[in-house]
Scaffold this motif. Sequence first.
Motif, PDB file in Angstrom:
ATOM      1  N   THR A 313       0.470  -1.514  -0.123  1.00 52.58           N
ATOM      2  CA  THR A 313      -0.324   0.173   0.070  1.00 52.58           C
ATOM      3  C   THR A 313       0.926   1.228   0.001  1.00 52.58           C
ATOM      4  N   THR A 355      -2.101   3.111  10.003  1.00 55.82           N
ATOM      5  CA  THR A 355      -2.656   4.447   9.563  1.00 55.82           C
ATOM      6  C   THR A 355      -3.162   5.932  10.224  1.00 55.82           C
ATOM      7  N   VAL A 377      -5.801   8.798   7.567  1.00 57.66           N
ATOM      8  CA  VAL A 377      -6.295   7.983   6.065  1.00 57.66           C
ATOM      9  C   VAL A 377      -7.230   6.507   7.462  1.00 57.66           C
ATOM     10  N   TYR A 484      -9.090  -1.867   2.993  1.00 61.32           N
ATOM     11  CA  TYR A 484      -9.207  -0.475   2.982  1.00 61.32           C
ATOM     12  C   TYR A 484     -10.245   0.159   4.099  1.00 61.32           C
ATOM     13  N   VAL A 516     -14.076   7.627   2.996  1.00 57.29           N
ATOM     14  CA  VAL A 516     -12.924   7.507   2.875  1.00 57.29           C
ATOM     15  C   VAL A 516     -11.836   8.797   3.241  1.00 57.29           C
ATOM     16  N   ALA A 523     -10.047   8.242  -3.492  1.00 58.20           N
ATOM     17  CA  ALA A 523     -11.099   7.225  -2.893  1.00 58.20           C
ATOM     18  C   ALA A 523     -11.132   6.375  -4.271  1.00 58.20           C
ATOM     19  N   SER A 525      -9.751   5.016  -6.028  1.00 57.55           N
ATOM     20  CA  SER A 525      -8.575   4.503  -6.508  1.00 57.55           C
ATOM     21  C   SER A 525      -8.874   2.824  -5.806  1.00 57.55           C
ATOM     22  N   TYR A 526      -9.407   2.742  -4.702  1.00 62.00           N
ATOM     23  CA  TYR A 526     -10.595   2.463  -3.621  1.00 62.00           C
ATOM     24  C   TYR A 526     -11.124   1.524  -4.141  1.00 62.00           C
ATOM     25  N   THR A 527     -12.129   2.416  -4.545  1.00 65.74           N
ATOM     26  CA  THR A 527     -13.467   1.441  -4.876  1.00 65.74           C
ATOM     27  C   THR A 527     -13.039   0.481  -5.773  1.00 65.74           C
ATOM     28  N   THR A 529     -10.334  -1.283  -5.801  1.00 65.57           N
ATOM     29  CA  THR A 529     -10.414  -2.449  -4.871  1.00 65.57           C
ATOM     30  C   THR A 529     -11.418  -3.008  -4.307  1.00 65.57           C
ATOM     31  N   ILE A 530     -13.054  -1.798  -3.447  1.00 66.80           N
ATOM     32  CA  ILE A 530     -14.073  -2.423  -2.995  1.00 66.80           C
ATOM     33  C   ILE A 530     -14.646  -3.368  -3.919  1.00 66.80           C
TER      34      ILE A 530
END
Length: 732
Positions: A313, A355, A377, A484, A516, A523, A525-527, A529-530
């Motif tokens: 990460t 974090t 974070v 995350y 986030v 954010a 980039s998190y989508t 991943t989710i």
Amino acid sequence: MAGRCWGLFLLPAAAAQLTATDFVPYYNYEGDLAVAGTVTVTTDGTSQTLAYSLTGTETACAGGANSSLANSCGVHIHSGTACDGDAGGHFYDDELVASDPWGSITYAGQFGSTVSGTTASVETGYDDAEGRTLIIHGYDGGRIACALLTAPTPAPSSPTPAPYALDWKFYMDPQELSVAAGTTVTFSWSGTHNVWEVPDAAALANCDLSGGSEVAPSSVQTFDVAAPDAPKTKYYVCQEPGHCDADQKIAITWAAPVVAPTAAPTPRPSVAATLAPTNSSDEPTQNIVELAQATDFLSTLVQAVVAADLVETLSGDGPFTVFAPTNDAFAALPNGTLASLLLPENQPQLIAILTYHVVPGKIMSTELSDGQEAATVQGDVVTITIADGTVKVNDATVSIPDIEATNGVVHVIDTVLIPPATPAPTPAPISGEFSSPVPTAAPAPAPTAESVVINSQLVLDQVTVDNETLESIVKTALVATLSYVTSTDQIVAFSVVSSRRRRLQQTTTVAFSVRVEGTAEFAASYTETIVSELSAAAQDGTLNTALATAGDAEGAVGPTAPADANDYDAINDATAVDGAPAPTARPTPQPVAPTPAPSRRPTPQPVRQPTRRPTPRPTAGSAGMEEEDGSEDQGEDQGEDESEDKGADSAGGGLAVLGIALAAFLGLLCVGGYVRMKMFGSQDRSDRDWARDLHGSGVSNPAAARDPWGRPTPSETRGVEMASTHGLRSYH
């Protein structure tokens, strides 16, 4: 006359300068460091001042010298006269000087490829150090490089001294610089800085720009200050708001030329003098993890990052701002705390702590302000305070700011940051509404950070709990599934969107929102991943395991997440980045009581019943199961409960009746077989005539027709089934 001659004798010693430029590894040093650069020694009476500009020194010294190790990060004159053997002890007259004066003289406290500065004056008792060795020490105090101090070689014409490279940045240390006469000082910087000249020391101390003037705008990034014609001290500050108050200022003194029969000596040009000025303008080549791995005093932080599985990460694109605790900071934790955090079973707590040290975006020290709150974070905020030139993050002091990496920036701190205690639970929301944290005053966001929300949903099966318990189960399962999401507090909204029942199976769609802290791009980039993690967990069954485990913790049976209803495309279509969490609750469908129907037979368990065959007992007809939407569930469930109560009371009686009917039916079969043998021809003809008459009679309601025995004939069978004295016959 004698007095005048004495004065002429002292004058050269008072301003004598020597340089050390040709550095070689110390004769028994076996490391990889290769020191280069220039050290200029100015002798004033019997004391020496060292001005240095070096590359290849030990990076661990950026965090300061190790006070427990002698000579750590030192730059010292030694008594030896050669670099191919032992350089001897420190250069001082122990008969005139009571104790070793070199212990506190270091090049520590600077980070980058070039370290530069001027030491305090060192009283040695000697007025001449020519030919002595100049030694550079490592973090452990060992000798790593050696050069000889020599007098500058006279030039046949007026020489120009090597320029001095000045790293123009926040928290200048030292704030006083002495250079040789004729030396050009090159200011160089990255980011938004400029150079103003102010008239005197008072204006410098008070950051008073009223009598000053700009000599270099921020757009140029580098600027040469020419040496004055006569010995002089000049004062420079950065005029950008708050920068001077953060000690971006310096006083530069140009020394007087040496009085000698020959031309005034000047420092010899060196390799360091021709290098690109300053380190801060160099592009970083290491990411945050690589930078920490290369820094000795951050080795404990690296160990913790590895244990928390955050290496990948923090090696990503970012950008991130990391407040990095030193090894000493971790060692200051209560006894046993660090060892406990590194255990696998405590990884969630370790992740929360680490974090809490990371802020989305790249925030340089120049962008920090007193009282600022930066969202981490982890989800909570850290508070920045600036007072008397010291920057603090919560209770931790920033010891080294602005260490740039390819994916962000690192600020070294002296204390481990501990997230605030988890707040007391808030009252459970009304079923179907979004839940949210207790309202508080909105924190001031970091300059490049904002709060965003990622909305998504899941389709669940076999939901047997109320909405409040379902919310708790799903949130806990999401924390266990999504890398995350480290706390249920990050799931800021939850609602039951719909519940559909088809035949004997029911599915429930739930919506949730994950908070986030970061920019919308961060954010996004998190989508991905989710979506990937949820769909993968639904396909391989780990999501069902997490739901079951969470259900056990609630003393209930957890729902399941069908793989076909939660594939990548389905979750991706329902997932999006939104703005801040909506302040109002998301409405849920209101239950509508269904109209009672006498033919409805509720089935409380989703188990497919076998097709009923006609029996001799008269019944009102089979019950049909209609497709229901979410608005009918409440009324249907109520009807099911009532029917279950009544069914329980009559279960025993129904079984008894069924047994009697079955016995009678078997008896008829036996009797019918016997009669058939005697009366086959006439009775069989009678049966066929009856069947033909039934189909050709034009009866408008076949369900109301009756066979020769007076029983209703069910219209949904494939033919007509009859019982006669000869047995049962079927006509198709």
